[in-house]
Design a protein around this motif. Structure first.
Motif, short mmCIF file in Angstrom:
data_model
loop_
_atom_site.label_atom_id
_atom_site.label_comp_id
_atom_site.label_asym_id
_atom_site.label_seq_id
_atom_site.Cartn_x
_atom_site.Cartn_y
_atom_site.Cartn_z
N ALA A 138 -42.01 65.34 -43.55
CA ALA A 138 -40.73 65.75 -43.98
C ALA A 138 -39.57 65.35 -42.94
CB ALA A 138 -40.41 66.93 -44.67
N ASP A 139 -39.82 66.15 -41.80
CA ASP A 139 -38.94 66.05 -40.60
C ASP A 139 -38.90 64.68 -39.76
OD1 ASP A 139 -38.15 68.62 -41.12
OD2 ASP A 139 -39.53 69.67 -39.95
N HIS A 140 -39.97 64.06 -40.17
CA HIS A 140 -40.08 62.58 -39.48
C HIS A 140 -39.80 61.23 -40.05
CE1 HIS A 140 -42.06 65.39 -36.51
NE2 HIS A 140 -42.33 66.02 -37.52
N VAL A 141 -39.22 61.42 -41.18
CA VAL A 141 -38.92 60.27 -42.12
C VAL A 141 -37.95 59.34 -41.29
CG1 VAL A 141 -37.56 59.69 -44.12
CG2 VAL A 141 -39.21 61.49 -44.13
N ASN A 142 -37.17 59.77 -40.44
CA ASN A 142 -36.35 58.90 -39.94
C ASN A 142 -36.91 57.87 -38.74
OD1 ASN A 142 -33.71 59.40 -41.03
ND2 ASN A 142 -33.10 61.02 -39.82
N ALA A 143 -37.93 58.59 -38.14
CA ALA A 143 -38.60 57.90 -37.20
C ALA A 143 -39.64 56.71 -38.03
CB ALA A 143 -39.68 58.58 -36.59
N MET A 144 -39.97 56.93 -39.28
CA MET A 144 -40.73 55.94 -40.19
C MET A 144 -39.89 54.82 -40.50
SD MET A 144 -43.42 58.39 -41.99
CE MET A 144 -43.25 60.22 -41.38
N LYS A 145 -38.70 55.27 -40.87
CA LYS A 145 -37.57 54.29 -41.16
C LYS A 145 -37.29 53.33 -39.95
CE LYS A 145 -34.98 56.96 -44.71
NZ LYS A 145 -33.59 57.65 -45.01
N GLN A 146 -36.97 53.89 -38.97
CA GLN A 146 -36.74 53.09 -37.68
C GLN A 146 -37.90 51.99 -37.38
OE1 GLN A 146 -35.81 55.92 -34.59
NE2 GLN A 146 -33.80 56.14 -35.66
N SER A 147 -39.14 52.47 -37.59
CA SER A 147 -40.41 51.75 -37.21
C SER A 147 -40.52 50.55 -38.39
CB SER A 147 -41.48 52.64 -37.38
OG SER A 147 -42.60 51.66 -37.41
N ALA A 148 -39.96 50.84 -39.49
CA ALA A 148 -39.94 49.73 -40.69
C ALA A 148 -38.87 48.73 -40.30
CB ALA A 148 -39.75 50.37 -42.05
N GLN A 149 -37.99 49.13 -39.57
CA GLN A 149 -36.94 48.18 -39.31
C GLN A 149 -37.26 47.59 -38.07
OE1 GLN A 149 -33.43 51.13 -38.71
NE2 GLN A 149 -32.66 50.95 -40.89
N ARG A 150 -37.92 48.03 -37.13
CA ARG A 150 -38.28 47.27 -35.94
C ARG A 150 -39.38 46.40 -36.27
NH1 ARG A 150 -39.11 52.18 -32.84
NH2 ARG A 150 -37.11 53.05 -32.93
N HIS A 151 -40.30 46.93 -37.25
CA HIS A 151 -41.61 46.12 -37.51
C HIS A 151 -41.73 45.88 -38.86
CE1 HIS A 151 -42.46 47.47 -33.37
NE2 HIS A 151 -42.21 48.68 -33.76
N PRO A 152 -41.14 44.78 -39.59
CA PRO A 152 -40.97 44.51 -40.67
C PRO A 152 -42.54 44.32 -41.59
CG PRO A 152 -39.82 42.79 -39.70
CD PRO A 152 -40.67 43.84 -38.47
N GLN A 153 -43.63 44.34 -40.85
CA GLN A 153 -44.96 44.31 -41.27
C GLN A 153 -45.36 45.53 -41.88
OE1 GLN A 153 -44.40 43.88 -38.06
NE2 GLN A 153 -45.82 45.04 -36.93
N THR A 154 -44.56 46.97 -41.20
CA THR A 154 -44.95 48.12 -41.75
C THR A 154 -44.07 48.80 -42.82
OG1 THR A 154 -43.35 49.03 -40.20
CG2 THR A 154 -45.63 48.61 -39.36
N VAL A 155 -43.06 47.88 -43.33
CA VAL A 155 -42.22 48.42 -44.52
C VAL A 155 -43.01 48.87 -45.67
CG1 VAL A 155 -40.53 47.71 -46.19
CG2 VAL A 155 -40.36 46.80 -43.70
N CYS A 156 -44.11 48.42 -45.97
CA CYS A 156 -44.81 48.91 -47.16
C CYS A 156 -45.21 50.21 -46.94
CB CYS A 156 -45.71 47.88 -47.79
SG CYS A 156 -46.72 48.46 -49.17
N LEU A 157 -46.08 50.25 -45.69
CA LEU A 157 -46.65 51.68 -45.40
C LEU A 157 -45.44 52.77 -45.41
CD1 LEU A 157 -49.07 50.73 -42.59
CD2 LEU A 157 -49.90 51.82 -44.70
N ALA A 158 -44.45 52.36 -44.73
CA ALA A 158 -43.34 53.51 -44.42
C ALA A 158 -42.98 53.84 -45.97
CB ALA A 158 -42.25 52.75 -43.64
N ALA A 159 -42.75 52.79 -46.61
CA ALA A 159 -42.12 53.12 -48.00
C ALA A 159 -43.03 53.99 -48.97
CB ALA A 159 -41.83 51.83 -48.88
N GLN A 160 -44.37 53.58 -48.77
CA GLN A 160 -45.27 54.74 -49.35
C GLN A 160 -45.22 56.21 -48.77
OE1 GLN A 160 -48.55 51.83 -48.38
NE2 GLN A 160 -49.31 52.42 -50.80
N ILE A 161 -45.18 56.40 -47.74
CA ILE A 161 -45.04 57.54 -47.05
C ILE A 161 -43.68 58.32 -47.46
CG2 ILE A 161 -44.87 58.71 -44.95
CD1 ILE A 161 -46.59 56.41 -43.48
N ILE A 162 -42.64 57.70 -47.22
CA ILE A 162 -41.10 58.26 -47.65
C ILE A 162 -41.06 58.53 -49.03
CG2 ILE A 162 -38.88 57.43 -47.54
CD1 ILE A 162 -39.31 55.90 -45.17
N GLY A 163 -41.88 57.56 -49.89
CA GLY A 163 -41.82 58.00 -51.49
C GLY A 163 -42.56 59.04 -51.51
#
Length: 175
Positions: A138-163
Motif C-alpha cells: 500500500a505504501d509503494h503504489v506511487n513507485a509502481m505508477k512511476q515504473s508503469a509510466q517509465r516502462h509501458p510494458q509494465t502497465v498491466c502488471l502495475a495495474a493488477q497490483i494497484i487494483g
C-alpha cells in the motif's frame, strides 16, 4: 552430432525425469565440443534448467531460504543483470508461497522498478505478494505508477497490483 543434438533437446521436456537427466548430461558433454550446434537450442535448454530449479526449490530449498530473504535482496546491488533476474525469479517463488518473507524488503525491491531490465520481474514479485497480502504494498503504489509510466510494458502488471491494493482502500465519495 548435427542431427543428434536437436533430437536430444526435444527429450528434455518429455516428462520422464531420468530421460531428462540423461539428455541434460549428454547435452553438457556435447556443449564442450559442439557449442555452436547448441546455439539455436538455448531457449529450450534454459527452460529445462529453470523448470528443474523450480522443482528443486519447491521440494528442498524453500524452507532454508526463508530465513535469508533480506540477505538475498541485499545481494541484488552487487549483481549483474542476469544475476538480478535470477534472484528476482527466486523472490517470485518466495512471494508466491509466503509473501510475508519479503515484507521488510519491499522498499529495497522498489529501487529495481526504475530499471527497464528489472522493472517487470520486480512487479511480478509484487503481484504475487498482492494476491495474498496487498497491504504490504500500500505504501509503494506511487513507485509502481512511476515504473508503469517509465516502462509501458509494465502497465498491466502495475495495474493488477494497484487494483489489488485499491480493494483495501476504496475511494472516498463513492457510494
Amino acid at each position: 552430432m548435427q542431427r543428434a543434438l536437436p533430437v536430444a533437446v526435444k527429450f528434455l521436456h518429455k516428462g520422464n525425469r531420468e530421460l531428462s537427466r540423461n539428455m541434460a548430461s549428454y547435452l553438457s558433454l556435447a556443449a564442450m565440443e559442439y557449442a555452436s550446434l547448441l546455439t539455436p537450442h538455448v531457449q529450450p535448454i534454459m527452460d529445462s534448467i529453470i523448470s528443474e530449479f523450480y522443482q528443486i526449490f519447491m521440494r528442498y530449498l524453500q524452507k532454508p531460504f526463508q530465513g535469508h530473504a533480506m540477505a538475498l535482496v541485499s545481494l541484488l546491488l552487487h549483481c549483474d543483470n542476469q544475476e538480478k533476474l535470477a534472484l528476482l525469479h527466486l523472490f517470485s517463488l518466495m512471494a508466491k508461497d509466503n509473501p510475508s518473507l519479503l515484507e521488510a524488503s519491499v522498499p529495497q525491491l522498489c529501487e529495481y522498478l526504475s530499471s527497464s531490465v528489472t522493472a517487470a520481474p520486480t512487479l511480478q514479485v509484487f503481484l504475487y505478494m498482492a494476491e495474498k497480502m496487498p497491504a504490504l504494498l500500500a505504501d509503494h503504489v506511487n513507485a509502481m505508477k512511476q515504473s508503469a509510466q517509465r516502462h509501458p510494458q509494465t502497465v498491466c502488471l502495475a495495474a493488477q497490483i494497484i487494483g489489488a491494493v485499491g480493494k483495501l482502500r476504496p475511494c472516498s465519495g463513492m457510494p
